[in-house]
Design an enzyme around this catalytic site. Structure first.
Site, PDB file in Angstrom:
ATOM      1  N   TYR A 153       0.843  -1.194   0.000  1.00 49.01           N
ATOM      2  CA  TYR A 153       0.000   0.000   0.000  1.00 49.01           C
ATOM      3  C   TYR A 153       0.880   1.247   0.000  1.00 49.01           C
ATOM      4  O   TYR A 153       1.882   1.312   0.723  1.00 49.01           O
ATOM      5  CB  TYR A 153      -0.912   0.014   1.228  1.00 49.01           C
ATOM      6  N   GLU A 154       0.501   2.244  -0.810  1.00 45.85           N
ATOM      7  CA  GLU A 154       1.282   3.473  -0.912  1.00 45.85           C
ATOM      8  C   GLU A 154       0.449   4.728  -0.654  1.00 45.85           C
ATOM      9  O   GLU A 154       0.998   5.832  -0.567  1.00 45.85           O
ATOM     10  CB  GLU A 154       1.950   3.537  -2.288  1.00 45.85           C
ATOM     11  N   HIS A 155      -0.878   4.565  -0.535  1.00 43.85           N
ATOM     12  CA  HIS A 155      -1.777   5.686  -0.260  1.00 43.85           C
ATOM     13  C   HIS A 155      -2.730   5.265   0.858  1.00 43.85           C
ATOM     14  O   HIS A 155      -3.201   4.123   0.881  1.00 43.85           O
ATOM     15  CB  HIS A 155      -2.567   6.074  -1.515  1.00 43.85           C
TER      16      HIS A 155
END
Length: 303
Positions: A153-155
């Protein structure tokens, strides 16, 4: 015991513990990992060179808890396949694993985007998200006969404590149910990303097997000394973890193979700190004939 002496004793014990944990993680590895399938460039497992003398992990990218590419909406933990399932199907997984006993295949969850939308971590609650995630990911993992999970996950539209508890319980449950045998995380040097993943590491680092740190997210033109400094920093952040080094095969960011990535790898190996190498991604590597994959695995396989 006097308070100042007790405090000093606790500091010494903490330092000894940190030293012990660091020693446990100080060992070279022959682990090579590669993300595959996110960019739909018709790459197949069989296209990628596999050295029989390394431990090889393919990481399917991505399973995402959104419903579609055309009009994506979050599904609160109900994951769907968003990789190139035509070229990377369950039968392809079975074939590559049968031909190469040193190959394992994992899936990565989250990713950067779904179509034109960011792929947010956005749970309704920890309990409901974990319940949905365990059920949907177990179904995908069993269908594809996968071995592990990667968290990318990056956001985020949740606080670090919610992320830590949700992902930690997901990994813990999948391992307890013997659905997976290993788990990794894929953070990078962004303040919000680090807040989320370090909260997860502090609470559940003992059940996370590898840290796929995205060193290629640093600026293009990174030098060898800078790269080694970054590696030291992240090894301290994820203390006791097996922090893997990485490059991006389109050589657009970070320390590239042409600028000394493999020299840095050899330096870490001489210090017994090369825990493995991973690449983003096989989709891009197809254009250059996977030359960097071959070099990476040769370094890892060498005595």
């Amino acid at each position: 015991m006097e308070p100042h002496k007790l405090f000093l004793t606790l500091l010494i014990l903490q330092a000894l513990l940190i030293c012990h944990i660091s020693t446990l993680s100080a060992a070279n590895s022959k682990l090579f990992r590669e993300y595959i399938g996110a960019e739909f460039k018709d790459v197949k497992f069989s296209d990628v060179p596999i050295n029989p003398n390394v431990d090889f992990h393919f990481i399917l990218s991505f399973a995402i808890d959104y419903d579609s590419l055309s009009s994506p909406s979050p599904t609160n933990g109900k994951f769907n396949v968003f990789w190139d399932s035509n070229n990377l199907s369950p039968s392809h997984v079975s074939s590559i694993k049968s031909k190469h006993p040193n190959v394992k295949v994992a899936l990565s969850v989250g990713g950067y985007s779904v179509g034109s939308e960011f792929a947010y971590f956005k749970p309704s609650s920890v309990k409901s998200w974990v319940s949905n995630a365990v059920a949907s990911l177990t179904s995908i993992i069993n269908e594809y006969d996968l071995d592990g999970i990667d968290i990318d996950y990056e956001h985020f539209q949740a606080d670090p404590e919610t992320f830590a508890e949700s992902i930690g319980l997901l990994i813990k449950t999948l391992k307890r149910n013997k659905v997976i045998s290993f788990a990794s995380i894929a953070p990078y040097a962004d303040d919000e990303v680090q807040r989320q993943y370090l909260a997860l590491w502090r609470r559940y680092g003992n059940i996370i097997d590898y840290v796929n740190f995205q060193f290629y997210a640093y600026d293009r033109g990174t030098t060898i000394p800078q790269f080694l400094s970054y590696f030291n920093t992240q090894s301290s952040n994820y203390i006791g973890g097996k922090v893997l080094v990485s490059f991006q095969s389109d050589v657009s960011r970070g320390l590239t193979p042409e600028d000394g990535f493999f020299t840095a790898c050899k330096m870490l190996k001489s210090q017994k700190r090369l825990h493995g190498i991973f690449v983003w991604s096989a989709d891009d590597s197809k254009a250059n004939g996977f030359i960097y994959e071959k070099q990476s695995q040769e370094i890892l396989a060498a005595n």
